[in-house]
Design an enzyme around this catalytic site. Structure first.
Site, PDB file in Angstrom:
ATOM      1  N   ASP A 313       0.852  -1.175   0.000  1.00 47.45           N
ATOM      2  CA  ASP A 313       0.000   0.000   0.000  1.00 47.45           C
ATOM      3  C   ASP A 313       0.901   1.242   0.000  1.00 47.45           C
ATOM      4  OD1 ASP A 313      -3.206   0.517   1.649  1.00 47.45           O
ATOM      5  OD2 ASP A 313      -2.137   1.701   0.161  1.00 47.45           O
ATOM      6  N   GLU A 510     -10.634   7.087   3.748  1.00 51.47           N
ATOM      7  CA  GLU A 510      -9.636   6.489   4.650  1.00 51.47           C
ATOM      8  C   GLU A 510      -9.741   7.075   6.056  1.00 51.47           C
ATOM      9  OE1 GLU A 510      -6.447   6.363   1.063  1.00 51.47           O
ATOM     10  OE2 GLU A 510      -5.790   5.455   2.927  1.00 51.47           O
TER      11      GLU A 510
END
Ligand code: GLC
Length: 614
Positions: A313, A510
């Site tokens: 990520d 997020e």
């Protein structure tokens, strides 16, 4: 009757003929291998040939992914044989229009192809509910809404349409589907999960992978998907992560329970031939997923048979305990094949230097490097990148096309979950007048949510679409007077007997959405009270990325529907409100009396069960 000698000769002739026949059979069998086996072995041969010519620097370059915003100079692409670029949330070309995206892609790809061996780059983007960075693209409901449809054929169509728009701009790869099965609704990424039920995620995730990977661009190369975030991203303990971020939290679960509960949805994605898998920020029983050889190699690659490549990520390896050089050793040896190195100040040059040093010093074997590069090149070959990397503009008009918006409108319709209805729905199209109020009634940005045009999304007219209010106006008769008032205050008491109030969450993405309190906004409650105090019946529509605390308010509401984050086709909501279509949406998450308790809330503390919907 044959004599012994003759018998022996005869035996020799027969066995010779039999062997010839067996050899003939073998030749037939090997020449007509199933197409994908033959192309697979051809690809393996090409990959091995290419790897044998590559320098360590070129191999290291292939394992490096950079956000296009942070390239020091475009010639770095060919100088370092950079394997991949991405557009992180909001990483646009100078003008955010489809043609500019295609021009940007072809510019970078043309430069990449100038590297010594002509290896094309692979370009990735978060197309998680449509090609959502691109102005004018169709924006579909976020996964929580698709979970409410529980319709795998529809999810396939939505994913396919998304890839068609991605392919039209040349881009090769979407970091989607998210296969999280979120249990803690305080997590800002709850809406990226189809459901808290891993079985629903498994079913819809498989369809999403198949849909995303069903598309070839006009130049013949295929779009690839990415199952993320491996593993346990929605199952962390709140507050255990960095700054309390659930993303980085710790998922505590035994290996047996992990395999029983969370692995099947990834196994389904692998069976659907998902080409890439993204490692997760969180830890599993205290070990960072990005650092876990047990997870990324022993389980995912060896036991589950994943043959694509594992990508980290965003700066995901940086959070591994230790310094950056040791982070690289730990993560690559754990099984990370490509690293998303991003942020300002050319960290990609530092990454490539340190990775090279680690190999030269023997901390990472050349065998591991070759395995990673082989996986990356196999994906590039098998998806047509070497054959036809540059894309023409023939399909740009498919972006935001009527056909795709119709698919999105159907998805919106099927995502609406009616949870209370005291003889309000369906509404007549011939009402004398309707009051429409609330922050979300005429706010395209709010109804799209995060990951839209910009990383965090935005308010108001951020792209092309139909608001909930627009949809209502299009549905009613010409004689119906639709009165809009954002806070439900500025009109007389007896304008109508019904008010539709659209409330909910502002966009977030997020960790910006991590919240330990899931109450409704006071402003929203005030709007509803304004209307109730004037004697209106109220139909409340909630725009949200998760269940919120409505238990103390719902008794005042005459009807209520959760519409999640519907995207650009807001008229899908009025299709249900005015009865053009029956509501079919069912809750993909349980709805606790206290939403902060999440999916682990026990039965008696639920307002509505998972699967409920009128
Ligand atoms: C983000 C997200 C991940 C996304 C990636 C690239 O931090 O965790 O889901 O695909 O970075 O934008």
């Amino acid at each position: 009757m044959l004599s012994f000698g003759n018998k022996k000769t005869a035996f020799m002739i027969i066995s010779f003929q039999k062997n010839i026949f067996l050899i003939f059979l073998f030749l037939i069998a090997s020449s007509c291998q199933s197409p994908n086996n033959s192309s697979k072995s051809q690809i393996n041969k090409k990959v091995d040939e290419l790897i044998s010519k590559m320098t360590l620097a070129e191999k290291v370059g292939q394992m490096t992914q950079v956000d296009q915003r942070f390239l020091d100079t475009i010639s770095d692409l060919s100088t370092f044989s950079i394997g991949s670029l991405l557009s992180g949330g909001g990483s646009h070309p100078s003008v955010n229009q489809p043609q500019s995206w295609l021009d940007m892609y072809n510019k970078y790809q043309s430069q990449s192809l100038k590297n010594r061996l002509g290896i094309p780059l692979i370009y990735g983007i978060d197309a998680v509910h449509g090609h959502n960075n691109v102005y004018g693209a169709t924006i579909f409901p976020h996964n929580i809404g698709l979970g409410a449809t529980n319709n795998s054929k529809l999810v396939y169509e939505v994913s396919r349409a998304t890839s068609i728009e991605v392919a039209a701009t040349g881009i090769d790869w979407t970091f989607s589907p998210c296969l999280s099965s979120p249990e803690d609704f305080r997590w800002g990424r709850t809406y990226e999960g189809f459901s808290s039920d891993p079985k629903i995620v498994e079913k819809l995730g498989r369809s999403a992978v198949e849909g995303y990977q069903s598309v070839q661009s006009s130049s013949g190369k295929k779009v690839i998907a990415c199952a993320k975030h491996f593993i346990g991203d929605g199952n962390t303990i709140f507050g255990t992560g960095m700054k309390g971020l659930l993303d980085r939290g710790n998922t505590i679960i035994t290996a047996d329970d992990l395999k029983a509960k969370l692995i099947p949805k990834y196994q389904a994605a692998i069976e659907a031939n998902v080409q890439t898998i993204m490692a997760s920020y969180n830890s599993w029983n205290g070990t960072k997923c990005h650092a876990s050889k047990e997870l990324l190699t022993d389980l995912l690659k060896d036991e589950m048979g994943f043959e694509g490549f594992v990508i980290s990520d965003w700066q995901g390896i940086d959070e591994i305990p230790g310094n950056y050089k040791s982070d690289i050793i730990t993560s690559i040896n754990a099984g990370i094949d490509m690293v998303m190195v991003s942020g300002k100040g050319q960290p990609y040059k530092k990454f490539m230097r340190l990775l090279t040093e680690n190999v030269e010093e023997g901390s990472i074997s050349m065998e591991r490097i070759d395995d990673a590069v082989r996986r990356i090149l196999k994906v590039k070959f098998s998806n047509g990148l070497f054959k036809s990397p540059i894309v023409g503009n023939q399909k740009l008009d498919l972006i935001g096309s009527k056909k795709h918006r119709e698919i999105a409108r159907q998805a919106v319709r099927e995502s609406v979950v009616v949870l209370k209805n005291d003889n309000i729905l369906p509404l007549s199209k011939k009402l004398k007048s309707i009051v429409v109020a609330g922050r979300g009634a005429d706010n395209l940005g709010m109804q799209c949510g995060g990951w839209t045009i910009n990383w965090q999304g935005g308010q108001g007219d951020i792209t092309i679409g139909t608001t909930i209010l627009d949809g209502i106006k299009k549905s009613v008769s010409d004689d119906t007077n639709v009165i809009y008032s954002k806070d439900g205050s500025d009109f007389a008491d007896n304008e109508s007997d019904l008010a539709i109030v659209v409330i909910g969450e502002d966009p977030y993405t997020e960790f910006f959405g991590d919240k330990d309190n899931l109450d409704l906004l006071n402003e929203d409650i005030a709007t509803i009270n304004n209307l109730k105090n004037k004697g209106y019946k109220v139909l409340v529509l909630l725009i949200s990325g998760r269940p919120l605390n409505i238990a103390n308010h719902i008794d005042d509401w005459d009807a209520f529907a959760a519409i999640w984050l519907p995207g650009t086709e807001g008229d899908g909501v009025s299709d249900i409100l005015f009865g053009d279509f029956e509501s079919s949406g069912k809750l993909p998450y349980p709805w606790p009396l206290k939403a902060e308790e999440g999916a682990k809330a026990d039965e008696i503390s639920l307002l509505y069960n998972l699967g409920f919907g009128l």
